[in-house]
Design a protein around this motif. Structure first.
Motif, PDB file in Angstrom:
ATOM      1  N   UNK A  86       3.549   5.729  -6.033  1.00 54.90           N
ATOM      2  CA  UNK A  86       3.549   5.680  -7.509  1.00 54.90           C
ATOM      3  C   UNK A  86       3.313   7.052  -8.160  1.00 54.90           C
ATOM      4  N   UNK A  87       2.253   7.799  -7.774  1.00 48.48           N
ATOM      5  CA  UNK A  87       2.051   9.093  -8.453  1.00 48.48           C
ATOM      6  C   UNK A  87       3.229  10.050  -8.254  1.00 48.48           C
ATOM      7  N   UNK A 145       2.155   1.731  -3.426  1.00 44.52           N
ATOM      8  CA  UNK A 145       1.104   2.271  -4.297  1.00 44.52           C
ATOM      9  C   UNK A 145       0.996   3.788  -4.129  1.00 44.52           C
ATOM     10  N   UNK A 176      15.708  17.994 -14.545  1.00 36.46           N
ATOM     11  CA  UNK A 176      16.588  16.957 -14.012  1.00 36.46           C
ATOM     12  C   UNK A 176      17.232  17.416 -12.710  1.00 36.46           C
ATOM     13  N   UNK A 199      10.059  -1.150  -0.349  1.00 37.28           N
ATOM     14  CA  UNK A 199      10.384  -1.858  -1.592  1.00 37.28           C
ATOM     15  C   UNK A 199      11.090  -3.179  -1.302  1.00 37.28           C
ATOM     16  N   UNK A 251       6.017   8.887 -10.551  1.00 41.16           N
ATOM     17  CA  UNK A 251       5.704   9.203 -11.947  1.00 41.16           C
ATOM     18  C   UNK A 251       5.963  10.681 -12.216  1.00 41.16           C
ATOM     19  N   UNK A 252       5.562  11.524 -11.247  1.00 40.36           N
ATOM     20  CA  UNK A 252       5.795  12.964 -11.380  1.00 40.36           C
ATOM     21  C   UNK A 252       7.295  13.262 -11.420  1.00 40.36           C
ATOM     22  N   UNK A 308       9.700  11.228 -12.309  1.00 42.83           N
ATOM     23  CA  UNK A 308      10.252  10.684 -13.547  1.00 42.83           C
ATOM     24  C   UNK A 308      10.035  11.663 -14.690  1.00 42.83           C
ATOM     25  N   UNK A 309       8.805  12.203 -14.748  1.00 41.90           N
ATOM     26  CA  UNK A 309       8.475  13.167 -15.792  1.00 41.90           C
ATOM     27  C   UNK A 309       9.336  14.422 -15.670  1.00 41.90           C
ATOM     28  N   UNK A 366       0.841  -1.206   0.000  1.00 44.22           N
ATOM     29  CA  UNK A 366       0.000   0.000   0.000  1.00 44.22           C
ATOM     30  C   UNK A 366       0.873   1.253   0.000  1.00 44.22           C
ATOM     31  N   UNK A 403      12.266  14.630 -14.326  1.00 37.25           N
ATOM     32  CA  UNK A 403      13.674  14.342 -14.612  1.00 37.25           C
ATOM     33  C   UNK A 403      13.942  14.301 -16.111  1.00 37.25           C
ATOM     34  N   UNK A 404      12.890  14.087 -16.914  1.00 34.41           N
ATOM     35  CA  UNK A 404      13.074  14.016 -18.367  1.00 34.41           C
ATOM     36  C   UNK A 404      12.621  15.298 -19.071  1.00 34.41           C
ATOM     37  N   UNK A 405      12.169  16.284 -18.288  1.00 35.80           N
ATOM     38  CA  UNK A 405      11.617  17.509 -18.885  1.00 35.80           C
ATOM     39  C   UNK A 405      12.713  18.429 -19.421  1.00 35.80           C
ATOM     40  N   UNK A 406      13.954  18.204 -19.059  1.00 32.38           N
ATOM     41  CA  UNK A 406      15.044  19.062 -19.504  1.00 32.38           C
ATOM     42  C   UNK A 406      16.099  19.148 -18.418  1.00 32.38           C
ATOM     43  N   UNK A 407      17.223  19.784 -18.699  1.00 32.14           N
ATOM     44  CA  UNK A 407      18.300  19.875 -17.693  1.00 32.14           C
ATOM     45  C   UNK A 407      17.824  20.523 -16.387  1.00 32.14           C
TER      46      UNK A 407
END
Lengths: 116, 126
Positions: free
Chosen positions: B39-40, B36, B56, B79, B43-44, B46-47, B33, B49-53
């Motif tokens: 997770x959001x 879980x 990151x 985990x 995900x946020x 991760x997004x 739980x 970190x890939x949006x630009x320098x």
């Protein structure tokens, strides 16, 4: 857990996704430990690779499925009022679908624009 | 029959000894739980970190924020416990370690190794 055939199918999916999640996590942790990410360009280039990108996307999908089966079991075990059950299941589904969409939306542009 | 009726009426819950595998099992559920709920946020992150320098750098700053030691330990424990207990359940599904003694030993092992490894992870990263 084991009610009706759909329960068995969920049980099987939970195990299948668990195996993939475990394999992905252990290999990814080892790879990141042996070759730490040096910066944004390195991070983006790694995720832009077709294999790593697909593996990461599959991880997101497997994680969403795995979490759905698990949270569904927990809610069905402890919440007996129908309206609350439906509400919580809908909330879990929304959180998972939103997170997966966010993750894939971040991953796809990396595959299209990165790696050059 | 009569014994069954007695068993159903037993109410002295504090007198019941909670077996070690039951602790492993309920912690596996609790950790699931917790994961879980993470997770959001992940995900946020991760997004971001890939949006630009810039993104990151911001994601990196988030992971090294003021509460990161405790949060990292909690996340690592959740985990690791979920992973190790999950592997134990998969082994039991395959018929390995089902007998009482091995089941107890592996349950102890999971309960003890997960927090120790989490401490190591939080210490090395933090």
């Amino acid at each position: 857990m084991s009610r009706k055939p759909s329960g068995l199918r969920a049980w099987l999916w939970q195990r299948l996704t668990a195996v993939y999640l475990a394999l992905f996590l252990v290999t990814t942790a080892a790879a990141l430990w042996l070759h730490p990410v040096t910066g944004f360009a390195d991070w983006q280039a790694r995720l832009a690779g077709p294999w790593t990108g697909a593996a990461a996307g599959l991880f997101g999908l497997a994680l969403a499925l795995h979490a759905w089966v698990g949270m569904r079991d927990v809610i069905l075990d402890y919440v007996h009022r129908l309206w609350l059950r439906v509400l919580l299941l809908a909330a879990v589904a929304a959180v998972l679908a939103g997170s997966l969409f966010w993750m894939l939306a971040a991953l796809l542009p990396a595959g299209l624009t990165g790696g050059s | 029959m009569e014994q069954d009726v007695h068993r159903l009426k037993y109410r002295e819950l504090p007198g019941i000894r909670f077996p070690v595998p039951a602790v492993t099992s309920i912690l596996h559920r609790l950790a699931g739980v917790v994961l879980f709920l993470a997770i959001p946020f992940l995900a946020w992150l991760f997004r971001l970190s890939l949006a630009g320098p810039d993104g990151f750098a911001r994601a990196q700053a988030w992971l090294q924020g003021p509460l990161h030691g405790l949060l990292l330990f909690a996340a690592a424990w959740a985990l690791l416990h979920h992973l190790l207990a999950g592997l134990r359940f998969l082994a039991i599904d395959l018929g390995l370690g089902v007998a009482r003694q091995p089941a107890r030993r592996t349950a102890w092992l999971v309960n003890v190794v997960a927090p120790l490894l989490a401490l190591l992870v939080a210490g090395v990263w933090g």
